[in-house]
Structure formats: C-alpha cells, structure tokens
Design a protein around this motif. Sequence first.
Motif, mmCIF file in Angstrom:
data_model
loop_
_atom_site.group_PDB
_atom_site.id
_atom_site.type_symbol
_atom_site.label_atom_id
_atom_site.label_comp_id
_atom_site.label_asym_id
_atom_site.label_seq_id
_atom_site.Cartn_x
_atom_site.Cartn_y
_atom_site.Cartn_z
ATOM 1 N N ILE A 1 -13.104 40.101 6.011
ATOM 2 C CA ILE A 1 -14.421 40.634 6.326
ATOM 3 C C ILE A 1 -14.978 39.827 7.497
ATOM 4 C CG2 ILE A 1 -16.751 41.073 5.461
ATOM 5 C CD1 ILE A 1 -15.433 40.850 2.604
ATOM 6 N N ARG A 2 -15.374 40.522 8.541
ATOM 7 C CA ARG A 2 -15.925 39.828 9.704
ATOM 8 C C ARG A 2 -17.169 40.567 10.198
ATOM 9 N NH1 ARG A 2 -12.780 38.360 15.280
ATOM 10 N NH2 ARG A 2 -14.502 37.243 16.195
ATOM 11 N N MET A 3 -18.271 39.828 10.272
ATOM 12 C CA MET A 3 -19.520 40.368 10.812
ATOM 13 C C MET A 3 -19.907 39.486 11.980
ATOM 14 S SD MET A 3 -21.796 42.741 10.341
ATOM 15 C CE MET A 3 -23.180 43.091 11.393
ATOM 16 N N GLU A 4 -20.089 40.090 13.158
ATOM 17 C CA GLU A 4 -20.430 39.309 14.339
ATOM 18 C C GLU A 4 -21.520 40.007 15.139
ATOM 19 O OE1 GLU A 4 -16.878 39.001 16.681
ATOM 20 O OE2 GLU A 4 -16.623 41.150 16.778
ATOM 21 N N THR A 5 -22.277 39.215 15.885
ATOM 22 C CA THR A 5 -23.341 39.733 16.732
ATOM 23 C C THR A 5 -22.836 39.848 18.162
ATOM 24 O OG1 THR A 5 -25.123 38.869 15.373
ATOM 25 C CG2 THR A 5 -25.613 39.173 17.703
ATOM 26 N N TYR A 6 -23.082 40.991 18.804
ATOM 27 C CA TYR A 6 -22.763 41.128 20.224
ATOM 28 C C TYR A 6 -24.033 41.222 21.064
ATOM 29 C CZ TYR A 6 -23.433 46.204 19.734
ATOM 30 O OH TYR A 6 -23.949 47.450 19.494
ATOM 31 N N GLN A 7 -25.169 41.542 20.447
ATOM 32 C CA GLN A 7 -26.472 41.573 21.136
ATOM 33 C C GLN A 7 -27.445 40.791 20.263
ATOM 34 O OE1 GLN A 7 -27.543 43.028 24.120
ATOM 35 N NE2 GLN A 7 -29.435 41.945 23.667
ATOM 36 N N PRO A 8 -27.631 39.482 20.555
ATOM 37 C CA PRO A 8 -28.493 38.665 19.690
ATOM 38 C C PRO A 8 -29.980 38.948 19.894
ATOM 39 C CG PRO A 8 -27.631 37.345 21.510
ATOM 40 C CD PRO A 8 -27.022 38.717 21.634
ATOM 41 N N ASN A 9 -30.758 38.584 18.887
ATOM 42 C CA ASN A 9 -32.220 38.652 18.943
ATOM 43 C C ASN A 9 -32.736 37.229 18.759
ATOM 44 O OD1 ASN A 9 -34.935 39.843 18.751
ATOM 45 N ND2 ASN A 9 -34.828 39.073 16.671
#
Length: 197
Positions: free
Chosen positions: A28-36
Amino acid sequence: MIRLIPAITLLIVCTASCTVSQRSNSKIRMETYQPNRQQKKYKNLLIVAEGSLLSRTYIENIVWAMKPGLEKAKLSYHYEFLGNPERVSIENNLKRVMDANPSDALLHIRPMAAIGYTRSTTTSSTPNSMPYASSTSLLRAAYSFELTEVQDKLVWGGRLTTNIPEYPRSIYPVISKKIIAELKENKLLPEIAAAAQ
C-alpha cells in the motif's frame, strides 16, 4: 474421532498461515504529488469517485473505512459514486451531485490505471509438516486523489497504489489510515483533530 483432531489442527494452522501470507503480500502506497502548506478549516467535504464496478466496490470500502478518521477530525462528508466514464457523463453527474450537496471542498477519486487481479504463490511449512504452496489473488489498483475548492482550484493531489488480497475487508482500514495520515500531513483536516491527540 481421534483421527479428526490432527486434521482440524492442520486446518487452523493453515488458515492462520494463509492470512499472514496474504498480509505479507500486501503493498500500500499513498503519496502526495501536489502538497498543501496552509492549514484548512473545512467543515463539509464532498467525496466523489468514478470508474468501473470493481473500482466502485474498492473505493466504497475505503471511504467506509475512512469514516472514523473523518469523524474524529469533526469533518462531515458526503460520498457519491459518479459512474463509469465510458457509459455516463461524469461532468453532468458531478454537477448534479455538487448542486445537491454544498460543501467546502471536493475530493475527486479517479482510476489512474485499470484495476485488476494478479496471482501470487507462496510456499510455507509448519513445524512437523511438509511444505505446502498457497495461491492468492491480489487486487492491483492505482488512483489519483484531487482535492479542489471553489472554481476547481487544486489544493492537494495524491496517488494511491495498492496490491492487496482479494477478499479480506480488514485491509481497507489500513489503506484509509494512510490516506487520513496524508490528509493530516498536508493540513487538510481541521486543527481540532491535531489538538485532540
């Protein structure tokens, strides 16, 4: 009757081993490509998803598992499945859902690749027994998560990729915790949740 006891014991051991093996195959991999970077104070979130029937089942299980994390953050939400983009107008369905459910932000979940199954074979053994092979179907999925505000301004973007066992629902809370953690890290959940912990 005495001969049945070892068979039952073997069945229990096999079931436990198969469950461990299925969990060890999970990725399972969750990653951010557009951070806030700025703290958001949303009170209402509209979550929508699109894709095939298999996508619908997968996403609904994840959204259902996200419920405790969103409630803990005191964030109310409404979820709608928009349909399969090959068969319906996603834009029309999205407009209808947004008109019926006013919210502070929209979380749109879309498939990035076709969802499907692969086979995984593992060999295991227990003490005082012969090795045995077990085969598991793994569900591969990749989704984009885009959180937007007024006039479709992208606030945050993330990608979820999973390779999980076919049947156990126990994996969905694990996936949802990763999504909630990513939302917290990107300051998308109210500060109340962070202060309460």
